[in-house]
Write a protein that holds these residues in place. Structure first.
Motif, PDB file in Angstrom:
ATOM      1  N   PRO A  28      66.334  36.356  71.770  1.00 43.57           N
ATOM      2  CA  PRO A  28      65.140  35.593  71.547  1.00 43.57           C
ATOM      3  C   PRO A  28      63.915  36.114  72.180  1.00 43.57           C
ATOM      4  CG  PRO A  28      67.209  34.522  71.778  1.00 43.57           C
ATOM      5  CD  PRO A  28      67.135  35.828  72.310  1.00 43.57           C
ATOM      6  N   THR A  29      63.714  36.248  73.402  1.00 43.58           N
ATOM      7  CA  THR A  29      62.572  36.427  74.080  1.00 43.58           C
ATOM      8  C   THR A  29      61.900  37.681  73.406  1.00 43.58           C
ATOM      9  OG1 THR A  29      63.285  35.416  76.028  1.00 43.58           O
ATOM     10  CG2 THR A  29      61.265  36.869  76.224  1.00 43.58           C
ATOM     11  N   GLY A  30      62.727  38.681  73.042  1.00 39.73           N
ATOM     12  CA  GLY A  30      62.148  39.880  72.820  1.00 39.73           C
ATOM     13  C   GLY A  30      61.587  39.634  71.435  1.00 39.73           C
ATOM     14  N   ALA A  31      62.292  39.108  70.344  1.00 37.51           N
ATOM     15  CA  ALA A  31      61.552  38.750  69.216  1.00 37.51           C
ATOM     16  C   ALA A  31      60.391  37.969  69.234  1.00 37.51           C
ATOM     17  CB  ALA A  31      62.685  37.872  68.412  1.00 37.51           C
ATOM     18  N   VAL A  32      60.310  37.254  70.021  1.00 35.68           N
ATOM     19  CA  VAL A  32      58.763  36.371  70.415  1.00 35.68           C
ATOM     20  C   VAL A  32      57.815  37.465  70.854  1.00 35.68           C
ATOM     21  CG1 VAL A  32      57.554  34.515  71.267  1.00 35.68           C
ATOM     22  CG2 VAL A  32      60.091  34.041  70.463  1.00 35.68           C
ATOM     23  N   ILE A  33      58.192  38.204  71.837  1.00 35.10           N
ATOM     24  CA  ILE A  33      57.186  39.122  72.266  1.00 35.10           C
ATOM     25  C   ILE A  33      56.767  40.170  71.139  1.00 35.10           C
ATOM     26  CG2 ILE A  33      57.306  41.331  73.811  1.00 35.10           C
ATOM     27  CD1 ILE A  33      59.046  39.917  75.812  1.00 35.10           C
ATOM     28  N   ALA A  34      57.692  40.467  70.474  1.00 38.67           N
ATOM     29  CA  ALA A  34      57.272  41.392  69.054  1.00 38.67           C
ATOM     30  C   ALA A  34      56.536  40.751  68.414  1.00 38.67           C
ATOM     31  CB  ALA A  34      58.594  42.123  68.323  1.00 38.67           C
ATOM     32  N   ARG A  35      56.878  39.647  68.119  1.00 35.92           N
ATOM     33  CA  ARG A  35      55.919  38.901  66.881  1.00 35.92           C
ATOM     34  C   ARG A  35      54.547  38.589  67.524  1.00 35.92           C
ATOM     35  NH1 ARG A  35      54.593  33.662  65.820  1.00 35.92           N
ATOM     36  NH2 ARG A  35      55.895  32.727  67.391  1.00 35.92           N
ATOM     37  N   LEU A  55      45.893  31.809  74.790  1.00 34.06           N
ATOM     38  CA  LEU A  55      47.148  31.224  74.582  1.00 34.06           C
ATOM     39  C   LEU A  55      47.034  29.612  74.497  1.00 34.06           C
ATOM     40  CD1 LEU A  55      49.672  33.203  76.507  1.00 34.06           C
ATOM     41  CD2 LEU A  55      49.169  33.525  74.153  1.00 34.06           C
ATOM     42  N   SER A  56      45.988  29.083  74.868  1.00 34.76           N
ATOM     43  CA  SER A  56      46.180  27.538  75.033  1.00 34.76           C
ATOM     44  C   SER A  56      46.142  26.810  73.605  1.00 34.76           C
ATOM     45  CB  SER A  56      44.397  27.267  75.365  1.00 34.76           C
ATOM     46  OG  SER A  56      43.527  27.672  74.396  1.00 34.76           O
ATOM     47  N   ASN A  57      46.533  27.468  72.538  1.00 36.17           N
ATOM     48  CA  ASN A  57      46.841  26.884  71.363  1.00 36.17           C
ATOM     49  C   ASN A  57      47.264  27.684  70.561  1.00 36.17           C
ATOM     50  OD1 ASN A  57      46.691  24.687  69.512  1.00 36.17           O
ATOM     51  ND2 ASN A  57      45.150  25.593  68.248  1.00 36.17           N
ATOM     52  N   ASP A  58      48.318  28.527  71.354  1.00 39.71           N
ATOM     53  CA  ASP A  58      49.107  29.367  70.502  1.00 39.71           C
ATOM     54  C   ASP A  58      50.036  28.809  69.510  1.00 39.71           C
ATOM     55  OD1 ASP A  58      49.110  32.205  70.424  1.00 39.71           O
ATOM     56  OD2 ASP A  58      51.259  32.343  71.215  1.00 39.71           O
ATOM     57  N   VAL A  59      50.520  27.898  69.499  1.00 39.84           N
ATOM     58  CA  VAL A  59      51.500  27.080  68.553  1.00 39.84           C
ATOM     59  C   VAL A  59      50.719  26.811  67.552  1.00 39.84           C
ATOM     60  CG1 VAL A  59      52.868  25.223  68.227  1.00 39.84           C
ATOM     61  CG2 VAL A  59      53.125  25.981  70.362  1.00 39.84           C
ATOM     62  N   GLY A  60      49.335  26.269  67.623  1.00 39.72           N
ATOM     63  CA  GLY A  60      48.505  25.885  66.206  1.00 39.72           C
ATOM     64  C   GLY A  60      48.275  27.393  65.604  1.00 39.72           C
ATOM     65  N   THR A 100      52.719  28.014  59.617  1.00 43.89           N
ATOM     66  CA  THR A 100      54.249  27.800  59.101  1.00 43.89           C
ATOM     67  C   THR A 100      55.271  28.478  59.959  1.00 43.89           C
ATOM     68  OG1 THR A 100      53.842  29.305  57.431  1.00 43.89           O
ATOM     69  CG2 THR A 100      53.240  26.826  56.796  1.00 43.89           C
ATOM     70  N   ALA A 101      54.943  29.553  60.747  1.00 41.03           N
ATOM     71  CA  ALA A 101      55.650  30.715  61.179  1.00 41.03           C
ATOM     72  C   ALA A 101      56.461  29.817  62.108  1.00 41.03           C
ATOM     73  CB  ALA A 101      54.961  31.853  61.663  1.00 41.03           C
ATOM     74  N   PHE A 102      55.790  28.679  62.652  1.00 42.29           N
ATOM     75  CA  PHE A 102      56.419  28.080  63.867  1.00 42.29           C
ATOM     76  C   PHE A 102      57.698  27.606  63.516  1.00 42.29           C
ATOM     77  CE2 PHE A 102      57.038  24.136  66.626  1.00 42.29           C
ATOM     78  CZ  PHE A 102      57.002  24.823  67.945  1.00 42.29           C
ATOM     79  N   ALA A 103      57.961  27.234  62.291  1.00 41.37           N
ATOM     80  CA  ALA A 103      59.318  26.528  61.657  1.00 41.37           C
ATOM     81  C   ALA A 103      60.474  27.521  62.208  1.00 41.37           C
ATOM     82  CB  ALA A 103      59.366  26.259  60.300  1.00 41.37           C
ATOM     83  N   LEU A 104      59.953  28.944  62.256  1.00 43.02           N
ATOM     84  CA  LEU A 104      61.292  29.967  62.485  1.00 43.02           C
ATOM     85  C   LEU A 104      61.792  29.504  63.925  1.00 43.02           C
ATOM     86  CD1 LEU A 104      59.835  33.135  60.974  1.00 43.02           C
ATOM     87  CD2 LEU A 104      61.686  31.912  60.286  1.00 43.02           C
ATOM     88  N   HIS A 105      60.966  29.041  64.883  1.00 44.90           N
ATOM     89  CA  HIS A 105      61.481  28.857  66.139  1.00 44.90           C
ATOM     90  C   HIS A 105      62.407  27.377  66.311  1.00 44.90           C
ATOM     91  CE1 HIS A 105      58.362  31.066  68.698  1.00 44.90           C
ATOM     92  NE2 HIS A 105      58.170  31.708  67.243  1.00 44.90           N
ATOM     93  N   ALA A 107      64.074  26.397  63.300  1.00 41.90           N
ATOM     94  CA  ALA A 107      65.361  26.735  62.501  1.00 41.90           C
ATOM     95  C   ALA A 107      66.307  27.634  63.327  1.00 41.90           C
ATOM     96  CB  ALA A 107      64.861  27.554  61.236  1.00 41.90           C
ATOM     97  N   THR A 108      65.744  28.605  64.225  1.00 43.82           N
ATOM     98  CA  THR A 108      66.622  29.523  64.983  1.00 43.82           C
ATOM     99  C   THR A 108      67.116  28.778  66.095  1.00 43.82           C
ATOM    100  OG1 THR A 108      64.579  30.640  65.833  1.00 43.82           O
ATOM    101  CG2 THR A 108      65.997  31.455  63.814  1.00 43.82           C
ATOM    102  N   GLY A 109      66.520  27.999  66.715  1.00 40.26           N
ATOM    103  CA  GLY A 109      66.840  27.166  67.989  1.00 40.26           C
ATOM    104  C   GLY A 109      66.281  27.856  69.236  1.00 40.26           C
ATOM    105  N   THR A 110      65.073  28.357  68.960  1.00 37.52           N
ATOM    106  CA  THR A 110      64.452  29.292  70.009  1.00 37.52           C
ATOM    107  C   THR A 110      64.270  28.278  71.151  1.00 37.52           C
ATOM    108  OG1 THR A 110      63.568  30.696  68.505  1.00 37.52           O
ATOM    109  CG2 THR A 110      62.663  30.623  70.808  1.00 37.52           C
ATOM    110  N   SER A 111      64.774  28.739  72.583  1.00 36.14           N
ATOM    111  CA  SER A 111      64.514  27.918  73.614  1.00 36.14           C
ATOM    112  C   SER A 111      63.151  28.080  74.006  1.00 36.14           C
ATOM    113  CB  SER A 111      65.435  28.471  74.784  1.00 36.14           C
ATOM    114  OG  SER A 111      64.978  29.754  75.253  1.00 36.14           O
TER     115      SER A 111
END
Length: 537
Positions: free
Chosen positions: A297-304, A358-363, A367-372, A374-378
């Motif tokens: 999961p960490t590697g996937a977030v790093i790649a994205r 990175l102060s507003n990386d979630v923003g 819509t890609a945040f829904a993947l986190h 749905a997949t239960g990313t910690s």
């Protein structure tokens, strides 16, 4: 149909304001700011017109030319800034093209920038209140200038619509736009130094009177361009130069006719051959960064996130600032007389820009945040996955800038202190951003939109979130600054070594603690974060 388009524009504006309190507040702030600018400008024009009409007319010509030029150029940089009446939306309606053209032009006046421009243009005409004929010419020139602003802006954006749909074009244009924006401050600093350093207080041009002659010479040239011609009508009437007035009127009329023709042809092309929605048919091979990181999961977030930093224009804006900083600092150093010592500021500033990104990386996820979710990313995987690409990219970059800065300045003994300050700022900014971005999320430009676009209603939330992050980062850097600044100013090699140790310790501690706090907040507020991000899309 024209009235219907105006009502449609007003309805869309009203619905936007009812949808969000922040958008209403943002509009109110924009209106108040615009009215304050108009008040100052009109007051200065009236006072200047009564004391020195000639110089005031020249100044109004230059300022007005910049306003018209801004209306024409800014939409190319801020693509998608105002798409409520995009011609593409009327493709399926049988509206005569000339009627649609007129309706879009009139509806273009229904906005805060158009209202501010109209009030400022008409109000500045009062500079000629002592001369009735010049006042009439100034009012007519203001109307013509407003028409040039709206029609020229619409013509250029419609003509360049196919290019604006190209992602590669937008990325290149965005980076190109940053250069003149960053050069504005150094340019005025250089101009001020030159003005103060020649002939005591003014610059002499061709044996003239200094600054006044410089303004007059510039205005005499700008007055013959489409941008400055309508603002110069009143001055021509005041001087009794009727031939010059006729020629300048011809310049404005010819420009308006050409702009209408260009807009009409471009609108016809747009309605007959719709654009492809801004998606490039680029070819990709392999999995990219996903094939280069661990299958976790960490590697996937790093790649994205690594893909975002290298390919998303919104992230590229932060990266584009870094290589331009040395150029801006050099210009400031030369103009202010500070010399190459200012280059020591480049590395800490670059570190803050990268960490603050990175102060507003979630923003920015949209819509890609829904993947986190749905997949239960910690929270741990999410936070570290966002930090690692910046660390891998940022550490070599800021270290290289620090080494280059001390090398150019010839202060190799200050390298330990510089590294301590730079790495401390980077680690503190990343740690604070990791914690803040799960608590304070605010609207940002959507994927594919301009990095310079200002989202309506987001001004207050943006200022609050960025202010908190900046103050927190500054507070956490106090120990490093308390040692590093004396080490640079004295200078002192022992203090430099201590500054390096304190900076590295601050970076590691703040980064680890910030990631942990952000991870816990992320897991606790995951539904709220998803709801916020969804509301922005």
């Amino acid at each position: 149909m024209v009235a219907h388009l105006v009502r449609l524009r007003l309805t869309l504006l009203g619905n936007t304001l009812r949808r969000s309190v922040w958008q209403t507040i943002g509009l109110a702030v924009a209106v108040l700011y615009g009215l304050s600018v108009v008040t100052v400008l009109v007051g200065a024009a009236i006072v200047g017109g009564r004391t020195d009409p000639g110089l005031t007319g020249d100044a109004l010509t230059l300022v007005g030319a910049l306003v018209v030029l801004g209306w024409w150029v800014v939409p190319l940089f801020a693509f998608g800034l105002d798409s409520t009446l995009d011609p593409m939306r009327f493709t399926t309606f049988a509206i005569p093209r000339r009627t649609l053209l007129t309706g879009l032009a009139v509806a273009g006046l229904v906005s805060v920038p158009a209202a501010v421009t109209a009030l400022a243009a008409l109000g500045s005409a009062l500079a000629w209140s002592t001369d009735v004929l010049a006042l009439v010419a100034a009012l007519l020139g203001a109307v013509a200038a407003l028409a040039l602003c709206v029609v020229g802006s619409r013509a250029i954006t419609t003509l360049c619509a196919p290019l604006l749909d190209s992602r590669r074009y937008r990325e290149v244009l965005m980076v190109a736009a940053i250069v003149p924006l960053l050069a504005i401050g150094p340019f005025f600093a250089w101009l001020s130094s030159v003005t103060a350093g020649s002939s005591g207080t003014t610059v002499t041009l061709d044996g003239g009177e200094g600054t006044e002659d410089a303004v007059g010479a510039a205005a005499s040239v700008v007055a013959w361009t489409p941008f400055g011609a309508p603002w110069a009508w009143a001055g021509a009437v005041h001087d009794g130069a009727w031939g010059r007035l006729a020629a300048q009127v011809l310049v404005v009329v010819a420009t308006l006719v050409l702009a209408v023709v260009v807009w009409d042809r471009a609108l016809a092309r747009t309605l007959v051959t719709p654009r492809g929605g801004g998606r490039d048919a680029g070819r990709t091979r392999g999995l990219g960064w996903f094939a280069r990181v661990p299958a976790t999961p960490t590697g996937a977030v790093i790649a994205r996130c690594a893909t975002y930093w290298l390919r998303d224009p919104r992230y590229a804006a932060s990266l584009a600032l870094v290589p331009l900083m040395p150029l801006v600092v050099v210009v400031l150093g030369v103009s202010s007389g500070a010399g190459a010592g200012l280059l020591l500021l480049v590395a800490p500033l670059a570190a803050f820009v990268l960490g603050f990104g990175l102060s507003n990386d979630v923003g920015y996820d949209n819509t890609a945040f829904a993947l986190h979710v749905a997949t239960g990313t910690s929270g741990r995987a999410d936070r570290w996955g966002r930090v690692v690409p910046v660390v891998v990219l940022g550490v070599p970059l800021v270290v290289g800038l620090a080494v280059a800065g001390v090398a150019v300045a010839g202060r190799w003994a200050d390298l330990p202190a510089m590294l301590g300050l730079t790495l401390g700022v980077l680690g503190a900014a990343l740690g604070v951003s990791s914690a803040v971005s799960t608590r304070l999320v605010y609207p940002v430009p959507k994927p594919g939109e301009s990095a310079f676009k200002t989202v309506q209603g987001a001004a207050m939330a943006t200022m609050l979130a960025q202010g908190v992050a900046f103050l927190a980062t500054t507070a956490l850097m106090v120990p490093t600054l308390a040692v590093g600044l004396p080490a640079l100013l004295l200078p002192s090699a022992p203090l430099g070594a201590v500054a390096l140790a304190v900076g590295l310790a601050t970076a590691v501690v703040v980064l680890v603690v910030g990631v942990r706090v952000g991870a816990r907040t992320y897991e606790r507020r995951l539904p709220e974060l998803l709801a916020q991000v969804t509301a922005f899309s």
